[in-house]
Design a protein around this motif. Structure first.
Motif, PDB file in Angstrom:
ATOM      1  N   GLU A 119     -19.832   9.577  -3.458  1.00  0.00           N
ATOM      2  CA  GLU A 119     -20.026   8.146  -3.260  1.00  0.00           C
ATOM      3  C   GLU A 119     -18.792   7.342  -3.642  1.00  0.00           C
ATOM      4  OE1 GLU A 119     -24.736   7.729  -4.079  1.00  0.00           O
ATOM      5  OE2 GLU A 119     -23.570   8.822  -5.576  1.00  0.00           O
ATOM      6  N   VAL A 120     -17.883   7.975  -4.377  1.00  0.00           N
ATOM      7  CA  VAL A 120     -16.583   7.392  -4.729  1.00  0.00           C
ATOM      8  C   VAL A 120     -15.561   8.521  -4.660  1.00  0.00           C
ATOM      9  CG1 VAL A 120     -15.206   6.259  -6.520  1.00  0.00           C
ATOM     10  CG2 VAL A 120     -17.627   5.670  -6.269  1.00  0.00           C
ATOM     11  N   ILE A 121     -14.362   8.216  -4.175  1.00  0.00           N
ATOM     12  CA  ILE A 121     -13.248   9.159  -4.250  1.00  0.00           C
ATOM     13  C   ILE A 121     -12.136   8.523  -5.064  1.00  0.00           C
ATOM     14  CG2 ILE A 121     -11.470  10.447  -3.010  1.00  0.00           C
ATOM     15  CD1 ILE A 121     -13.247  10.607  -0.623  1.00  0.00           C
ATOM     16  N   PHE A 122     -11.693   9.223  -6.116  1.00  0.00           N
ATOM     17  CA  PHE A 122     -10.465   8.872  -6.817  1.00  0.00           C
ATOM     18  C   PHE A 122      -9.346   9.698  -6.187  1.00  0.00           C
ATOM     19  CE2 PHE A 122     -13.001   7.994 -10.955  1.00  0.00           C
ATOM     20  CZ  PHE A 122     -13.280   6.721 -10.527  1.00  0.00           C
ATOM     21  N   THR A 123      -8.306   9.044  -5.712  1.00  0.00           N
ATOM     22  CA  THR A 123      -7.247   9.754  -5.009  1.00  0.00           C
ATOM     23  C   THR A 123      -5.894   9.208  -5.436  1.00  0.00           C
ATOM     24  OG1 THR A 123      -6.530  10.447  -2.794  1.00  0.00           O
ATOM     25  CG2 THR A 123      -7.347   8.186  -3.013  1.00  0.00           C
ATOM     26  N   ALA A 124      -4.825   9.780  -4.899  1.00  0.00           N
ATOM     27  CA  ALA A 124      -3.462   9.371  -5.274  1.00  0.00           C
ATOM     28  C   ALA A 124      -2.585   9.358  -4.036  1.00  0.00           C
ATOM     29  CB  ALA A 124      -2.884  10.337  -6.310  1.00  0.00           C
ATOM     30  N   TRP A 125      -1.934   8.205  -3.779  1.00  0.00           N
ATOM     31  CA  TRP A 125      -1.005   8.092  -2.653  1.00  0.00           C
ATOM     32  C   TRP A 125       0.161   7.213  -3.054  1.00  0.00           C
ATOM     33  CZ3 TRP A 125      -1.841  11.720   0.575  1.00  0.00           C
ATOM     34  CH2 TRP A 125      -3.151  12.180   0.787  1.00  0.00           C
ATOM     35  N   GLN A 126       1.334   7.534  -2.513  1.00  0.00           N
ATOM     36  CA  GLN A 126       2.539   6.781  -2.831  1.00  0.00           C
ATOM     37  C   GLN A 126       2.806   5.649  -1.849  1.00  0.00           C
ATOM     38  OE1 GLN A 126       4.994   7.009  -5.366  1.00  0.00           O
ATOM     39  NE2 GLN A 126       3.352   8.138  -6.372  1.00  0.00           N
ATOM     40  N   THR A 127       2.422   5.834  -0.588  1.00  0.00           N
ATOM     41  CA  THR A 127       2.730   4.822   0.423  1.00  0.00           C
ATOM     42  C   THR A 127       1.448   4.300   1.049  1.00  0.00           C
ATOM     43  OG1 THR A 127       2.876   6.314   2.333  1.00  0.00           O
ATOM     44  CG2 THR A 127       4.850   6.089   0.955  1.00  0.00           C
ATOM     45  N   ILE A 128       1.524   3.083   1.558  1.00  0.00           N
ATOM     46  CA  ILE A 128       0.359   2.475   2.188  1.00  0.00           C
ATOM     47  C   ILE A 128      -0.021   3.227   3.460  1.00  0.00           C
ATOM     48  CG2 ILE A 128       1.680   0.784   3.531  1.00  0.00           C
ATOM     49  CD1 ILE A 128      -0.567  -1.245   2.877  1.00  0.00           C
ATOM     50  N   GLU A 129       0.969   3.780   4.157  1.00  0.00           N
ATOM     51  CA  GLU A 129       0.689   4.523   5.384  1.00  0.00           C
ATOM     52  C   GLU A 129      -0.105   5.793   5.086  1.00  0.00           C
ATOM     53  OE1 GLU A 129       4.025   1.806   5.880  1.00  0.00           O
ATOM     54  OE2 GLU A 129       3.756   3.492   4.490  1.00  0.00           O
ATOM     55  N   GLU A 130       0.280   6.512   4.026  1.00  0.00           N
ATOM     56  CA  GLU A 130      -0.475   7.707   3.631  1.00  0.00           C
ATOM     57  C   GLU A 130      -1.903   7.338   3.230  1.00  0.00           C
ATOM     58  OE1 GLU A 130       2.883  10.558   1.544  1.00  0.00           O
ATOM     59  OE2 GLU A 130       2.143   8.830   0.439  1.00  0.00           O
ATOM     60  N   ALA A 131      -2.020   6.257   2.472  1.00  0.00           N
ATOM     61  CA  ALA A 131      -3.348   5.832   2.017  1.00  0.00           C
ATOM     62  C   ALA A 131      -4.223   5.416   3.196  1.00  0.00           C
ATOM     63  CB  ALA A 131      -3.210   4.687   1.013  1.00  0.00           C
ATOM     64  N   GLN A 132      -3.649   4.713   4.161  1.00  0.00           N
ATOM     65  CA  GLN A 132      -4.416   4.301   5.335  1.00  0.00           C
ATOM     66  C   GLN A 132      -4.890   5.511   6.137  1.00  0.00           C
ATOM     67  OE1 GLN A 132      -1.319   1.745   6.930  1.00  0.00           O
ATOM     68  NE2 GLN A 132      -2.641  -0.065   6.716  1.00  0.00           N
ATOM     69  N   THR A 133      -4.024   6.503   6.298  1.00  0.00           N
ATOM     70  CA  THR A 133      -4.394   7.704   7.041  1.00  0.00           C
ATOM     71  C   THR A 133      -5.537   8.432   6.350  1.00  0.00           C
ATOM     72  OG1 THR A 133      -2.159   7.956   7.921  1.00  0.00           O
ATOM     73  CG2 THR A 133      -3.554   9.913   7.923  1.00  0.00           C
TER      74      THR A 133
END
Length: 450
Positions: A234-248
């Protein structure tokens, strides 16, 4: 569709005395707080004052770091600590990591059901599969199970736990003193689970909790982890450096939900953010530089080696990374391996430069600046559909969280991006998640485990 503007969700991520590996050496850190219940009470109450959705405790089943000599390598047991914090808070959610690799589902279901009752419906379980050989050695294992086996066990584990939480229907307890009936026998169900990894009869020896089931969180971003999250989390904790990676990532995971009969609102994606706040951007960067100066090279090298599953001690610090194993060969945390290795390739980083990226945020995104600049960056990601909110990782404590609550939260509230008051009592209320019906209720609900 509701006309109410979309607002972000925020978690306060408690990690030692601060997320930076050298936080305990930083002058403004209460370094002895790791042993002091008042330290944790202050953190929880500060986060609640800031109207955070939840506070979150990570956990590991082995000593953190390669040695206790130079890092804060101890952690309190999370369920015990959250049970204490339930008594000194009123609204904030209480989330804890518990590994499916080295626990049993009956014990876990009982512990989290109890926490949900004691807190009035504020419990959440962060599902992890463990990633370190050091943990295996503490549980009579010669080696850590393979990635695919860990995830197969995790899926069964979640199915057993959710079935146990459902094994008492909401109105199973009768409390009829006149007849002497405590519970309705037709509303307390054995689960009779038979799987490859678990055989559990049930029912749970705890009634259904205020949220029906505690909120389920996951932190894996590998392909296998995304599928498991789309089915069960129901929730994902994740890690991304760029907005493009996070959007994908956001698009990919949300697109998987329909195959499990779920809507996009059923899963909240919250990347970790390491905010360094100053009255000016220059002041914020000075803070971060001071923290980095306090990192011993051996500590940083150990952290980076652990993230990449490669011993880097014999390579020059100002040279590039050596050739790394293929992702398929990694038996630790695949998503963290990929994140750090991609960061090194994309930005052309030396080993020393990469150490600076992992000793603070451990691969999560670091943002610097004034409260307005911090709010601008959070708003940018949120409005670009890169996330549903953020897991805030204060560099040092207690000041790092207090600065965020006192300076950044008001800016987010003024922009209409974050709540000014809690509107509900449970963590599901805060997150806008439905309370699930028991799968044993009449008429029978779907057999899906989400």
């Amino acid at each position: 569709m509701s006309g109410k503007a979309r607002q972000m969700h925020l978690g306060a991520f408690l990690f030692g005395v601060g997320h930076h590996v050298a936080a305990w050496r930083y002058p403004e850190t209460e370094a002895h707080g790791i042993l002091d219940p008042a330290f944790y009470e202050r953190f929880a109450q500060t986060a609640e004052r800031g109207k955070f959705d939840m506070l979150f405790l990570a956990d590991s089943l082995a000593l953190l770091g390669s040695s206790p000599s130079h890092t804060v390598s101890v952690r309190p047991e999370p369920i015990t600590l959250l049970s204490y914090l339930a008594g000194v808070t009123q609204r904030i959610g209480l989330a804890a990591t518990v590994s499916t690799t080295y626990h049993e589902p009956y014990n876990l279901a009982r512990e989290f059901a109890t926490l949900d009752h004691l807190s009035g419906g504020r419990a959440a379980w962060n599902v992890v599969t463990s990633s370190r050989n050091e943990e295996a050695a503490n549980f009579s294992k010669k080696q850590h199970p393979e990635h695919s086996i860990r995830y197969a066990r995790a899926r069964e584990f979640i199915e057993v736990a959710t079935s146990l939480w459902d094994s008492w229907e909401d109105d199973a307890i009768v409390f009829d003193r006149a007849t002497g009936q405590f519970a309705h026998p037709g509303k307390v169900h054995p689960i009779d689970y038979q799987g490859e990894h678990f055989r559990v009869r049930g029912p749970l020896n705890a009634p259904r909790s205020p949220q029906g089931r505690p909120v389920i969180i996951q932190a894996g971003s590998s392909e296998t982890g995304q599928q498991l999250a789309a089915e069960t989390a129901e929730v994902i904790f994740t890690a991304w450096q760029t907005i493009e990676e996070a959007q994908t990532f956001y698009r990919n995971v949300k697109s998987l939900l329909a195959q499990y009969g779920r809507s996009q609102d059923d899963l909240k994606i919250m990347p970790g953010i390491f905010p360094v706040i100053g009255s000016t951007e220059a002041e914020a960067r000075e803070k971060e530089q001071l923290l980095q100066q306090l990192v011993l090279p051996t500590v940083g090298l150990s952290m980076l080696s652990g993230s990449l599953n490669v011993d880097l001690r014999n390579y020059p610090l100002d040279g590039p990374l050596p050739e790394l194993p293929e992702l398929e060969a990694v038996n630790g945390g695949k998503s963290r391996f990929k994140l750090v290795s991609d960061m090194a390739k994309r930005d052309g980083l030396t080993i020393r430069q990469l150490i600076y990226r992992v000793t603070g945020a451990r691969g999560h995104r670091t943002i610097y600046g004034t409260p307005i600049q911090i709010a601008d960056q959070l708003q940018s990601w949120f409005h670009a559909n890169a996330c549903d909110g953020f897991n805030i990782m204060p560099p040092y404590l207690p000041g790092g969280l207090e600065e965020f609550v006192d300076q950044v939260i008001p800016e987010l509230q003024n922009r209409g991006l974050f709540r000014t008051e809690y509107s509900g009592a449970t963590l599901r209320d805060h997150l806008g998640l439905k309370r699930p019906a028991s799968k044993f209720s009449r008429p029978p609900a779907s057999s899906s485990i989400h």
